[in-house]
Design a protein around this motif. Structure first.
Motif, PDB file in Angstrom:
ATOM      1  N   LEU A  92       9.091  -0.302  -8.864  1.00  0.00           N
ATOM      2  CA  LEU A  92       9.801  -0.025 -10.107  1.00  0.00           C
ATOM      3  C   LEU A  92      10.423   1.374 -10.111  1.00  0.00           C
ATOM      4  CD1 LEU A  92       7.339  -1.536 -12.749  1.00  0.00           C
ATOM      5  CD2 LEU A  92       9.552  -2.465 -12.031  1.00  0.00           C
ATOM      6  N   ALA A  93       9.747   2.317  -9.460  1.00  0.00           N
ATOM      7  CA  ALA A  93      10.237   3.698  -9.428  1.00  0.00           C
ATOM      8  C   ALA A  93      11.192   3.960  -8.272  1.00  0.00           C
ATOM      9  CB  ALA A  93       9.057   4.666  -9.343  1.00  0.00           C
ATOM     10  N   GLY A  94      11.344   3.010  -7.367  1.00  0.00           N
ATOM     11  CA  GLY A  94      12.201   3.209  -6.205  1.00  0.00           C
ATOM     12  C   GLY A  94      11.547   4.005  -5.105  1.00  0.00           C
ATOM     13  N   ILE A  95      10.216   3.934  -5.022  1.00  0.00           N
ATOM     14  CA  ILE A  95       9.443   4.649  -4.012  1.00  0.00           C
ATOM     15  C   ILE A  95       8.959   3.666  -2.954  1.00  0.00           C
ATOM     16  CG2 ILE A  95       7.331   6.023  -3.655  1.00  0.00           C
ATOM     17  CD1 ILE A  95       7.615   7.003  -6.526  1.00  0.00           C
ATOM     18  N   ASP A  96       8.837   4.131  -1.723  1.00  0.00           N
ATOM     19  CA  ASP A  96       8.332   3.289  -0.643  1.00  0.00           C
ATOM     20  C   ASP A  96       6.899   2.863  -0.971  1.00  0.00           C
ATOM     21  OD1 ASP A  96       7.064   2.387   1.754  1.00  0.00           O
ATOM     22  OD2 ASP A  96       8.537   3.464   2.960  1.00  0.00           O
ATOM     23  N   PRO A  97       6.648   1.565  -1.227  1.00  0.00           N
ATOM     24  CA  PRO A  97       5.314   1.120  -1.666  1.00  0.00           C
ATOM     25  C   PRO A  97       4.249   1.253  -0.582  1.00  0.00           C
ATOM     26  CG  PRO A  97       6.752  -0.774  -1.321  1.00  0.00           C
ATOM     27  CD  PRO A  97       7.610   0.440  -1.199  1.00  0.00           C
ATOM     28  N   VAL A  98       4.625   1.060   0.681  1.00  0.00           N
ATOM     29  CA  VAL A  98       3.638   1.126   1.764  1.00  0.00           C
ATOM     30  C   VAL A  98       3.144   2.558   1.930  1.00  0.00           C
ATOM     31  CG1 VAL A  98       3.252   0.760   4.220  1.00  0.00           C
ATOM     32  CG2 VAL A  98       4.630  -0.886   2.915  1.00  0.00           C
ATOM     33  N   ARG A  99       4.075   3.485   1.973  1.00  0.00           N
ATOM     34  CA  ARG A  99       3.680   4.884   2.168  1.00  0.00           C
ATOM     35  C   ARG A  99       2.938   5.430   0.956  1.00  0.00           C
ATOM     36  NH1 ARG A  99       8.957   7.425   5.173  1.00  0.00           N
ATOM     37  NH2 ARG A  99       7.911   9.430   4.788  1.00  0.00           N
ATOM     38  N   LEU A 100       3.315   4.992  -0.240  1.00  0.00           N
ATOM     39  CA  LEU A 100       2.584   5.443  -1.424  1.00  0.00           C
ATOM     40  C   LEU A 100       1.149   4.941  -1.398  1.00  0.00           C
ATOM     41  CD1 LEU A 100       2.416   6.881  -4.110  1.00  0.00           C
ATOM     42  CD2 LEU A 100       3.311   4.819  -5.222  1.00  0.00           C
ATOM     43  N   ARG A 101       0.966   3.682  -1.019  1.00  0.00           N
ATOM     44  CA  ARG A 101      -0.385   3.133  -0.956  1.00  0.00           C
ATOM     45  C   ARG A 101      -1.227   3.883   0.087  1.00  0.00           C
ATOM     46  NH1 ARG A 101       0.898  -1.896  -0.798  1.00  0.00           N
ATOM     47  NH2 ARG A 101       0.847  -2.133   1.477  1.00  0.00           N
ATOM     48  N   THR A 102      -0.608   4.221   1.209  1.00  0.00           N
ATOM     49  CA  THR A 102      -1.318   4.990   2.237  1.00  0.00           C
ATOM     50  C   THR A 102      -1.713   6.372   1.715  1.00  0.00           C
ATOM     51  OG1 THR A 102      -0.090   3.848   3.993  1.00  0.00           O
ATOM     52  CG2 THR A 102      -1.127   5.955   4.558  1.00  0.00           C
ATOM     53  N   THR A 103      -0.796   7.018   0.978  1.00  0.00           N
ATOM     54  CA  THR A 103      -1.078   8.330   0.399  1.00  0.00           C
ATOM     55  C   THR A 103      -2.233   8.256  -0.588  1.00  0.00           C
ATOM     56  OG1 THR A 103       1.213   9.068   0.659  1.00  0.00           O
ATOM     57  CG2 THR A 103      -0.111  10.189  -1.015  1.00  0.00           C
ATOM     58  N   VAL A 104      -2.224   7.223  -1.435  1.00  0.00           N
ATOM     59  CA  VAL A 104      -3.272   7.081  -2.446  1.00  0.00           C
ATOM     60  C   VAL A 104      -4.620   6.784  -1.791  1.00  0.00           C
ATOM     61  CG1 VAL A 104      -4.051   5.708  -4.421  1.00  0.00           C
ATOM     62  CG2 VAL A 104      -1.647   6.390  -4.237  1.00  0.00           C
ATOM     63  N   GLU A 105      -4.616   5.967  -0.766  1.00  0.00           N
ATOM     64  CA  GLU A 105      -5.872   5.656  -0.075  1.00  0.00           C
ATOM     65  C   GLU A 105      -6.469   6.916   0.556  1.00  0.00           C
ATOM     66  OE1 GLU A 105      -4.814   2.602   2.650  1.00  0.00           O
ATOM     67  OE2 GLU A 105      -4.835   0.993   1.126  1.00  0.00           O
ATOM     68  N   ALA A 106      -5.625   7.737   1.169  1.00  0.00           N
ATOM     69  CA  ALA A 106      -6.115   8.980   1.770  1.00  0.00           C
ATOM     70  C   ALA A 106      -6.681   9.913   0.701  1.00  0.00           C
ATOM     71  CB  ALA A 106      -4.986   9.674   2.529  1.00  0.00           C
ATOM     72  N   HIS A 107      -6.016   9.958  -0.445  1.00  0.00           N
ATOM     73  CA  HIS A 107      -6.499  10.785  -1.554  1.00  0.00           C
ATOM     74  C   HIS A 107      -7.830  10.263  -2.087  1.00  0.00           C
ATOM     75  CE1 HIS A 107      -6.863  11.334  -5.972  1.00  0.00           C
ATOM     76  NE2 HIS A 107      -6.526  12.584  -5.706  1.00  0.00           N
ATOM     77  N   ASP A 108      -7.904   8.959  -2.340  1.00  0.00           N
ATOM     78  CA  ASP A 108      -9.124   8.397  -2.922  1.00  0.00           C
ATOM     79  C   ASP A 108     -10.305   8.485  -1.964  1.00  0.00           C
ATOM     80  OD1 ASP A 108      -7.637   7.866  -5.130  1.00  0.00           O
ATOM     81  OD2 ASP A 108      -7.562   5.683  -4.862  1.00  0.00           O
ATOM     82  N   ASN A 109     -10.058   8.262  -0.692  1.00  0.00           N
ATOM     83  CA  ASN A 109     -11.150   8.315   0.291  1.00  0.00           C
ATOM     84  C   ASN A 109     -11.687   9.733   0.463  1.00  0.00           C
ATOM     85  OD1 ASN A 109     -10.941   5.557   0.746  1.00  0.00           O
ATOM     86  ND2 ASN A 109      -9.554   5.796   2.490  1.00  0.00           N
ATOM     87  N   ALA A 110     -10.855  10.720   0.127  1.00  0.00           N
ATOM     88  CA  ALA A 110     -11.291  12.107   0.287  1.00  0.00           C
ATOM     89  C   ALA A 110     -11.820  12.697  -1.015  1.00  0.00           C
ATOM     90  CB  ALA A 110     -10.120  12.960   0.785  1.00  0.00           C
ATOM     91  N   ALA A 111     -11.914  11.866  -2.050  1.00  0.00           N
ATOM     92  CA  ALA A 111     -12.325  12.381  -3.353  1.00  0.00           C
ATOM     93  C   ALA A 111     -13.694  13.029  -3.314  1.00  0.00           C
ATOM     94  CB  ALA A 111     -12.309  11.260  -4.390  1.00  0.00           C
ATOM     95  N   ALA A 112     -14.547  12.563  -2.442  1.00  0.00           N
ATOM     96  CA  ALA A 112     -15.892  13.153  -2.337  1.00  0.00           C
ATOM     97  C   ALA A 112     -15.951  14.264  -1.292  1.00  0.00           C
ATOM     98  CB  ALA A 112     -16.905  12.069  -1.983  1.00  0.00           C
ATOM     99  N   GLY A 113     -14.834  14.490  -0.607  1.00  0.00           N
ATOM    100  CA  GLY A 113     -14.809  15.524   0.426  1.00  0.00           C
ATOM    101  C   GLY A 113     -13.620  16.429   0.259  1.00  0.00           C
TER     102      GLY A 113
END
Length: 539
Positions: free
Chosen positions: A415-436
């Protein structure tokens, strides 16, 4: 009604003074006060009615090292911690000796301002924000507590806000203006400086001006009102501001008369930056378009041009501060800032000017904040308690018209015109590092996984917008001697009789801006020039 800043002075075609100050903002006021305190006869000139960009500011003065207000709030700070943080933040803007002197003199600077009637408060903001609410007057005004900085220097809140509701730059300036009048400084407003006067040796001897001081009361009143409204609210409605400024210019062309102001000791240029000069911005900082010029129409580079006209060197004219604030409310520090490709931009807890710099210089000005349902609810819950009126309106606009939501991150990206695959990868890296350790270096207390649908992308791209503007101000200017404030030529030799201060000069904040650093530099550099000229002998 007569201008409350104008002294009772009979203006002829020629005036004499020991010191002439061009520009009546914070820097010019401080220069005039210090020169007058030292016994100099001072004339202070301003194109409009005084205040300049200082009155439009938030009234934040960056100070630390153990100020009275920090101690009163129970804040532990040291000159060394302040110095180490600013050394990382400002880089080579000034020498290490000058930066250390600025930090060492910081507590005394606040005392000096208070002695001139500037009110401050020690009410400490308990959360990180871009500008505190009317209940708080001391806060973290930079990136002190962000990743990479706190490892080098102990963080401390150093944003000292002048005590007043809303944006309190007007409170700060009003106190200094009263101190200027009390110092016996001769104020000649509604006077545009057009040329420096030099003698056969190249020494600056005064200023040629075009002045409305002998115009009729009605002409001066219309000029005063139109220029004031052109500054604010004209700053928020550029087309209106332009038309009102045109009225003031027309009166200047028709009614201004030549005025020569001669200086026995020297001239201080403190006429602001050049954010209102589109041609200079295109030449020196072409990427900075679409922002809100934080200044008046007097910030047209005239002070810088006066300096260069007699051989003054310039530096860092390409450096512009663009503010893309995402707080308040403070929960948005836990959002993830991405570009149009879905890649992370930077540590979201950095000061808004760092976010603006990253977006404009590395991401084409495009950026989106990703939040989930939990973060959205918490943001709305904290809205009224953490914002002043303009922040409240901007956040509501951001959550409404500049947002898209969807059940999944990928759908929101489309909807925002952003690459969905790369955004999902970015979010996963962020969420997985939330405890570190966060990939962008954001401190752990601001990191939280984004897992609760729906997901929302907030468009914080830099583009023209009245409801969600990106304020900008220029940071570079004339090169000065860091001990005296004298303007230097291309060979780094002082130009006799010429000094500069504030945003007319390159200074402490000319590489990297955090809230309050420009006003603090205006006080520091203005006092430096004024004190030097107070001790100077007649040329």
């Amino acid at each position: 009604m007569e201008n409350r800043f104008q002294s009772e002075v009979v203006v002829t075609d020629e005036l004499w003074a020991d010191v002439v100050v061009v520009g009546f903002g914070v820097a010019g006021a401080c220069a005039a006060i210090e020169a007058a305190r030292g016994g100099a006869e001072v004339v202070l000139l301003d194109r409009f009615s005084g205040g300049g960009a200082s009155t439009l500011s938030g009234g934040i003065v960056y100070a630390g090292g153990g100020t009275r207000l920090q101690r009163e709030a129970g804040v532990a700070d040291s000159v060394e911690d302040m110095y180490e943080y600013l050394r990382m933040e400002t880089g080579d803007a000034v020498s290490e000796a000058t930066l250390r002197r600025f930090c060492e003199q910081s507590p005394e600077m606040i005392e000096w301002l208070e002695a001139r009637g500037v009110p401050f408060g020690s009410d400490l903001a308990p959360y990180k924000t871009s500008y505190p609410s009317n209940r708080h007057y001391l806060y973290y005004s930079g990136s002190e507590a962000s990743g990479g900085f706190r490892d080098v220097a102990r963080p401390a809140p150093r944003g000292h806000r002048a005590y007043g509701r809303g944006t309190s730059g007007k409170v700060l300036f009003a106190a200094l203006a009263a101190a200027v009048r009390a110092s016996g400084v001769r104020i000649v407003d509604q006077t545009r400086c057009t040329e420096l006067i030099t003698d056969a040796t190249g020494r600056v001897r005064g200023v040629e001006c075009a002045s409305l001081s002998t115009a009729s009361r009605r002409v001066r009143q219309v000029h005063r009102v139109s220029s004031k409204l052109a500054a604010k609210p004209g700053i928020y409605v550029p087309a209106w501001g332009k038309r009102l400024h045109a009225v003031a210019e027309r009166l200047e062309r028709r009614h201004a008369r030549p005025l020569r102001v001669r200086a026995r000791r020297g001239v201080v240029l403190a006429a602001g930056g050049f954010v209102a000069n589109r041609e200079m911005l295109r030449r020196h900082a072409p990427l900075y378009r679409g922002g809100l010029p934080l200044g008046t129409r007097g910030d047209d580079g005239s002070g810088i041009r006066l300096g260069t006209s007699v051989g003054g060197a310039t530096d860092k004219l390409g450096n512009v501060s663009a503010w893309r604030f995402i707080t308040p409310p403070s929960p948005l520090l836990s959002a993830v800032l991405v570009d149009e490709h879905g890649d992370r931009v930077c540590d979201e807890s950095r000061y808004g000017a760092a976010l603006g710099d990253a977006l404009i210089n590395r991401h084409g000005g495009r950026g989106w904040l990703l939040i989930d349902a939990d973060l959205r609810r918490e943001t709305i819950r904290r809205l009224r308690g953490q914002t002043v009126w303009f922040q409240l309106m901007q956040t509501l606009y951001l959550l409404g018209r500049r947002s898209v939501s969807a059940p999944t991150v990928a759908e929101a990206a489309v909807l925002a015109g952003i690459d969905p695959v790369r955004l999902r990868t970015t979010v996963e890296a962020h969420d997985n590092a939330a405890a570190g350790k966060d990939p962008a270096g954001k401190p752990a207390e601001f990191v939280r996984p984004l897992r609760t649908p729906p997901f929302t992308l907030l468009d914080i791209s830099v583009r023209p917008s009245v409801a969600y503007p990106c304020p900008m101000l220029t940071l570079g200017g004339l090169v000065t001697d860091e001990t005296t404030g004298a303007v230097l030529d291309e060979d780094r030799a002082p130009i006799p009789g010429l000094y500069a201060a504030g945003r007319t000069a390159a200074g402490i904040c000319s590489n990297s801006y955090v809230s309050g650093l420009s006003l603090a530099d205006c006080v520091f550099s203005g006092r430096r020039a004024g004190s030097r000229l107070a001790l100077a002998e007649d040329g």
